[in-house]
Design a protein around this motif. Structure first.
Motif, short mmCIF file in Angstrom:
data_model
loop_
_atom_site.label_atom_id
_atom_site.label_comp_id
_atom_site.label_asym_id
_atom_site.label_seq_id
_atom_site.Cartn_x
_atom_site.Cartn_y
_atom_site.Cartn_z
N GLN A 1 35.05 67.72 81.85
CA GLN A 1 34.48 69.04 82.13
C GLN A 1 33.07 68.87 82.70
O GLN A 1 32.22 68.23 82.08
N LEU A 2 32.84 69.46 83.86
CA LEU A 2 31.52 69.38 84.48
C LEU A 2 30.58 70.37 83.80
O LEU A 2 30.89 71.55 83.65
N CYS A 3 29.41 69.87 83.40
CA CYS A 3 28.42 70.70 82.71
C CYS A 3 27.06 70.57 83.40
O CYS A 3 26.61 69.45 83.69
N HIS A 4 26.41 71.70 83.65
CA HIS A 4 25.04 71.75 84.18
C HIS A 4 24.89 71.06 85.54
O HIS A 4 23.76 70.72 85.92
N GLY A 5 25.95 70.85 86.26
CA GLY A 5 25.84 70.12 87.51
C GLY A 5 26.46 70.86 88.67
O GLY A 5 27.30 71.74 88.52
N ASP A 6 26.07 70.47 89.87
CA ASP A 6 26.62 71.01 91.11
C ASP A 6 27.93 70.28 91.40
O ASP A 6 27.93 69.06 91.55
N PRO A 7 29.05 71.00 91.48
CA PRO A 7 30.33 70.32 91.74
C PRO A 7 30.33 69.49 93.01
O PRO A 7 31.07 68.51 93.11
N ASP A 8 29.50 69.86 93.97
CA ASP A 8 29.48 69.14 95.25
C ASP A 8 28.50 67.97 95.26
O ASP A 8 28.43 67.22 96.24
N ALA A 9 27.70 67.83 94.20
CA ALA A 9 26.78 66.70 94.14
C ALA A 9 27.58 65.41 94.12
O ALA A 9 28.65 65.32 93.50
N VAL A 10 27.06 64.41 94.80
CA VAL A 10 27.83 63.18 95.03
C VAL A 10 27.22 62.00 94.28
O VAL A 10 26.00 61.80 94.29
N PHE B 1 25.41 57.42 85.02
CA PHE B 1 25.13 56.73 83.77
C PHE B 1 26.20 57.10 82.75
O PHE B 1 26.40 58.27 82.44
N ALA B 2 26.90 56.11 82.24
CA ALA B 2 27.93 56.32 81.23
C ALA B 2 27.31 56.11 79.85
O ALA B 2 26.86 55.01 79.51
N ALA B 3 27.22 57.16 79.07
CA ALA B 3 26.55 57.12 77.78
C ALA B 3 27.52 56.60 76.72
O ALA B 3 28.56 57.20 76.46
N VAL B 4 27.14 55.49 76.11
CA VAL B 4 27.98 54.84 75.10
C VAL B 4 27.21 54.81 73.78
O VAL B 4 26.02 54.47 73.75
N ALA B 5 27.88 55.16 72.71
CA ALA B 5 27.27 55.10 71.38
C ALA B 5 27.51 53.71 70.80
O ALA B 5 28.66 53.32 70.55
N GLY B 6 26.44 52.93 70.63
CA GLY B 6 26.55 51.58 70.11
C GLY B 6 26.03 51.47 68.71
O GLY B 6 25.67 52.47 68.07
N GLU B 7 25.98 50.24 68.20
CA GLU B 7 25.51 50.01 66.84
C GLU B 7 24.02 50.27 66.70
O GLU B 7 23.55 50.73 65.66
N ARG B 8 23.25 49.98 67.74
CA ARG B 8 21.80 50.09 67.65
C ARG B 8 21.24 51.35 68.30
O ARG B 8 20.15 51.81 67.94
N SER B 9 21.94 51.87 69.29
CA SER B 9 21.43 53.06 69.98
C SER B 9 22.60 53.85 70.54
O SER B 9 23.72 53.35 70.67
N ASP B 10 22.31 55.08 70.88
CA ASP B 10 23.30 56.00 71.44
C ASP B 10 22.85 56.38 72.84
O ASP B 10 21.77 56.97 73.02
N ALA C 1 20.14 60.25 78.19
CA ALA C 1 20.72 60.97 79.32
C ALA C 1 19.64 61.55 80.22
O ALA C 1 19.69 61.43 81.45
N ALA C 2 18.65 62.19 79.63
CA ALA C 2 17.59 62.80 80.44
C ALA C 2 16.80 61.75 81.21
O ALA C 2 16.41 61.97 82.37
N ALA C 3 16.57 60.60 80.58
CA ALA C 3 15.84 59.52 81.25
C ALA C 3 16.62 59.01 82.46
O ALA C 3 16.03 58.69 83.51
N VAL D 1 29.60 61.64 79.44
CA VAL D 1 29.27 61.81 78.02
C VAL D 1 30.50 62.21 77.21
O VAL D 1 31.51 62.68 77.76
N THR D 2 30.38 62.04 75.88
CA THR D 2 31.43 62.52 74.98
C THR D 2 30.93 63.66 74.08
O THR D 2 31.68 64.15 73.25
N ARG D 3 29.68 64.02 74.23
CA ARG D 3 29.15 65.21 73.57
C ARG D 3 28.15 65.88 74.51
O ARG D 3 27.57 65.23 75.38
N PRO D 4 27.96 67.19 74.38
CA PRO D 4 27.12 67.92 75.33
C PRO D 4 25.68 67.41 75.36
O PRO D 4 25.09 67.07 74.32
N VAL D 5 25.13 67.35 76.57
CA VAL D 5 23.72 67.02 76.78
C VAL D 5 23.17 68.03 77.79
O VAL D 5 23.91 68.57 78.61
N PRO D 6 21.85 68.30 77.76
CA PRO D 6 21.29 69.36 78.61
C PRO D 6 20.93 68.92 80.02
O PRO D 6 19.89 69.32 80.57
N VAL D 7 21.76 68.06 80.62
CA VAL D 7 21.53 67.58 81.98
C VAL D 7 22.88 67.54 82.69
O VAL D 7 23.94 67.63 82.04
#
Length: 467
Positions: free
Chosen positions: A16-25, A43-52, A57-59, A70-76
């Motif tokens: 599901q596309l969130c907060h983004g332009d569908p035509d952005a490439v 950027f593929a966000a992966v939840a690891g042992e030391r960091s998530d 995402a914003a960075a 992402v696998t959970r909502p983020v504001p970007v």
């Protein structure tokens, strides 16, 4: 990568596309490390042992990434999916499907995969635009990320396939279906997880099973479990061998090592023979070179080009049989990236050869992981093997960490051995033990599984004394 709109990425991944332009490439690199995020990337966000990764995402967007997977909502700008590895696999498969002319090769084995992949890639690059993984990008994350670097110009993909269990290689072959498959060996790496060598062979053979009828299975004739995979494939079979008297179509004869353990040999092929001198260290790189040569030949490279390419190839992946000669005359073999019984024996053989030039041999050995119930016996066997090397034997065995006792117990089984058996709780202690022992012309090997982090020991040893 091949440019894809966010709408298309959402469609491919079922997200599901969130907060983004569908035509952005997305046209830049797909990464799982936010520090590598760049303009036009994903950027593929992966939840690891030391960091998530979701926390970064914003960075990633600030660094120029078009969106985040992402696998959970983020504001970007993001594509929300149920499973990131599966989403990456789907994207990679879409890239493969968009490049029907690209020829895909897969390489697997218990040891030597990365070195063989590096050799093969340097040969195949001479034929045309080639994508190959950096280092050991060979699992459910690494393989899709490698494939996603391909674009319309890509003609060859040389991929490395690893497994931690049955079905893993079959899965990777569905992501990027190979037409060419190279199986190097079946050894004790991960044998504890698999449940034995027969299970390892079953897993590695999934590559041979995945090949199409018009494909090519390139198999090591010197490993019976690998050779048996010829019965598990519909593809044409080509074998390679470095064993005396073999009749394999691709083989090495007259194998010699120089003073630094770099092999020279005569490459025999159905088209003739050619001399080859490798820049890599260790006799165990001869079968790796044969496998790479066999693949290049099947892709259309002529014999002279193969021999020249092998001679020009360098070690691209770090901490694998790196030989460093210090100004004070000490030689350091940094093979600290990973370890299993077969690869440690190969490294000890290299140590024996280098020290035979007049110096003493020292080995800094650590834990070999994932050996299951065979762990203690395997470490004892390696200790014994190390103590038996060369005419003068091992001057010192420094065993580091949790498996120090069985390594040293194995060495002590060699009653004729007169070297020192030293235990070190960690790398710093190992360095302290070596500090006043090394003399000019001595050779020291550093080898352990990745989790032992002995590359720091090797790096410290490589620095000149007193610096």
């Amino acid at each position: 990568m091949i440019p894809l709109s966010l709408a298309r990425i959402a469609q491919i991944t079922g997200g599901q596309l969130c907060h983004g332009d569908p035509d952005a490439v997305v046209s830049g690199e797909v990464v799982i490390d936010s520090r590598r995020a760049g303009p036009g990337g994903l950027f593929a966000a992966v939840a690891g042992e030391r960091s998530d990764g979701h926390d970064f995402a914003a960075a990633a967007i600030a660094a120029g990434a078009t969106a985040v997977l992402v696998t959970r909502p983020v504001p970007v700008p993001s594509v929300l999916v149920s499973d990131v590895p599966a989403a990456l696999a789907a994207l990679a498969r879409s890239v493969v499907d968009a490049l029907p002319a690209a020829r895909i090769a897969g390489i697997t084995g218990s040891s030597g995969k990365t070195s063989t992949k590096d050799l093969a890639a340097q040969l195949v690059e001479r034929l045309g635009p080639t994508i190959a993984p950096a280092g050991s990008f060979n699992n459910e994350f690494g393989l899709p990320l490698t494939v996603l670097r391909a674009d319309a110009a890509t003609r060859y993909l040389v991929l490395e396939l690893s497994a931690r269990g049955i079905g893993h290689i079959a899965y990777l072959c569905r992501v990027a279906p190979p037409r060419y498959g190279v199986v190097l060996n079946v050894g004790h790496a991960h044998a504890g997880e698999f449940g034995g060598l027969d299970q390892v062979a079953r897993a590695k053979g999934e590559l041979a099973e995945a090949l199409p009828a018009d494909g090519v299975a390139i198999l090591n004739a010197d490993d019976p479990r690998v050779l048996a995979m010829a019965e598990r494939t519909e593809a044409r079979v080509v074998t390679f061998s470095s064993a005396p008297g073999s009749d394999a179509p691709m083989r090495a004869v007259d194998i010699r090592l120089d003073e630094l353990g770099r092999p020279s040999f005569t490459l025999l092929t159905p088209e003739g023979s050619a001399p080859v001198t490798l820049r890599l260290h260790g006799a165990h790189n001869v079968p790796n070179a044969l496998a790479a040569a066999a693949l290049a030949r099947e892709l259309g490279m002529h014999l002279d080009g193969i021999a020249d390419g092998l001679g020009a190839a360098v070690a691209r992946s770090r901490w694998r049989m790196e030989v460093h000669q210090r100004a004070d005359g000490v030689t350091v073999i940094n093979d600290a990236y990973n370890a299993n019984p077969e690869s440690v024996r190969a490294a000890i053989d290299a140590l024996a050869h280098l020290s035979s030039q007049g110096g003493r041999a020292f080995a800094v050995l650590g834990h070999m992981a994932e050996l299951g119930g065979t762990s203690r016996a395997s470490h004892e066997d390696i200790g014994e093997y190390a103590a038996r090397i060369g005419d003068s034997g091992l001057a010192g065995l420094i065993a580091v960490g949790e498996e120090a006792a069985p390594l040293l117990d194995g060495a002590r089984r060699v009653r004729s051995w007169t070297g020192e058996a030293l235990a070190a709780p960690d790398g710093a202690a190992a360095l302290d033990l070596l500090a006043n022992r090394l003399k000019p012309s001595d050779v020291v090997l550093v080898k352990a599984s990745r989790a032992a982090h002995l590359e720091g020991v090797a790096a410290a040893l490589e620095r000149e004394a007193g610096q």
